[in-house]
Design a protein around this motif. Structure first.
Motif, PDB file in Angstrom:
ATOM      1  N   PRO A  41      64.010  49.553  75.689  1.00  0.00           N
ATOM      2  CA  PRO A  41      64.797  49.251  76.889  1.00  0.00           C
ATOM      3  C   PRO A  41      65.957  50.229  77.027  1.00  0.00           C
ATOM      4  O   PRO A  41      66.430  50.797  76.048  1.00  0.00           O
ATOM      5  N   THR A  42      66.412  50.422  78.254  1.00  0.00           N
ATOM      6  CA  THR A  42      67.537  51.318  78.487  1.00  0.00           C
ATOM      7  C   THR A  42      68.830  50.627  78.077  1.00  0.00           C
ATOM      8  O   THR A  42      68.891  49.404  77.949  1.00  0.00           O
ATOM      9  N   ALA A  47      72.740  46.133  78.058  1.00  0.00           N
ATOM     10  CA  ALA A  47      74.094  45.691  78.397  1.00  0.00           C
ATOM     11  C   ALA A  47      74.055  44.499  79.354  1.00  0.00           C
ATOM     12  O   ALA A  47      74.823  43.542  79.200  1.00  0.00           O
ATOM     13  N   ARG A  48      73.155  44.563  80.325  1.00  0.00           N
ATOM     14  CA  ARG A  48      73.044  43.458  81.284  1.00  0.00           C
ATOM     15  C   ARG A  48      72.623  42.176  80.575  1.00  0.00           C
ATOM     16  O   ARG A  48      73.183  41.110  80.810  1.00  0.00           O
ATOM     17  N   ILE A  53      73.902  36.819  77.822  1.00  0.00           N
ATOM     18  CA  ILE A  53      74.045  36.013  76.600  1.00  0.00           C
ATOM     19  C   ILE A  53      75.483  35.543  76.459  1.00  0.00           C
ATOM     20  O   ILE A  53      75.750  34.374  76.146  1.00  0.00           O
ATOM     21  N   PHE A  54      76.436  36.451  76.717  1.00  0.00           N
ATOM     22  CA  PHE A  54      77.866  36.114  76.674  1.00  0.00           C
ATOM     23  C   PHE A  54      78.178  35.007  77.678  1.00  0.00           C
ATOM     24  O   PHE A  54      78.872  34.041  77.360  1.00  0.00           O
ATOM     25  N   GLN A  55      77.649  35.119  78.893  1.00  0.00           N
ATOM     26  CA  GLN A  55      77.902  34.095  79.914  1.00  0.00           C
ATOM     27  C   GLN A  55      77.253  32.772  79.536  1.00  0.00           C
ATOM     28  O   GLN A  55      77.838  31.706  79.764  1.00  0.00           O
ATOM     29  N   HIS A  69      72.599  43.272  69.874  1.00  0.00           N
ATOM     30  CA  HIS A  69      71.375  43.334  69.073  1.00  0.00           C
ATOM     31  C   HIS A  69      70.384  42.245  69.481  1.00  0.00           C
ATOM     32  O   HIS A  69      69.176  42.481  69.514  1.00  0.00           O
ATOM     33  N   GLN A  70      70.911  41.065  69.816  1.00  0.00           N
ATOM     34  CA  GLN A  70      70.035  39.997  70.285  1.00  0.00           C
ATOM     35  C   GLN A  70      69.362  40.400  71.604  1.00  0.00           C
ATOM     36  O   GLN A  70      68.161  40.209  71.778  1.00  0.00           O
ATOM     37  N   ALA A  71      70.134  40.974  72.506  1.00  0.00           N
ATOM     38  CA  ALA A  71      69.596  41.413  73.791  1.00  0.00           C
ATOM     39  C   ALA A  71      68.531  42.492  73.586  1.00  0.00           C
ATOM     40  O   ALA A  71      67.468  42.461  74.215  1.00  0.00           O
ATOM     41  N   GLU A  72      68.797  43.422  72.693  1.00  0.00           N
ATOM     42  CA  GLU A  72      67.843  44.495  72.420  1.00  0.00           C
ATOM     43  C   GLU A  72      66.539  43.937  71.860  1.00  0.00           C
ATOM     44  O   GLU A  72      65.446  44.328  72.274  1.00  0.00           O
TER      45      GLU A  72
END
Length: 80
Positions: A41-42, A47-48, A53-55, A69-72
């Protein structure tokens, strides 16, 4: 008579180059967006997702590196 000699002493113009043939040209590789699920993924996508996840955590303090890392991981596996 001098005029006639001056005209004769000029060299012949250079021969014209043959026009380029389109068959001789190699295709140029272009960059494209990853289409495979296994493609990385880019950073913008990561980042998006990390922000999502933060929200989802309610915007409370946490570990941004953990979110990243979780998002990746999620994006690499095709989950969201």
């Amino acid at each position: 008579m001098a005029r006639q000699n001056a005209q004769k002493s000029q060299p012949n113009p250079a021969p014209k180059a043959a026009p380029e043939r389109t068959e001789d040209k190699k295709p140029v590789a272009t960059a494209s967006a990853p289409t495979s699920k296994t493609a990385a993924p880019t950073q913008e996508q990561i980042a998006r997702r990390a922000y999502e996840i933060f929200q989802a955590r309610g915007g409370t303090h946490g570990n941004p590196e953990h979110d990243w890392h979780q998002a990746e991981r999620e994006l690499r596996l095709g989950r969201q």
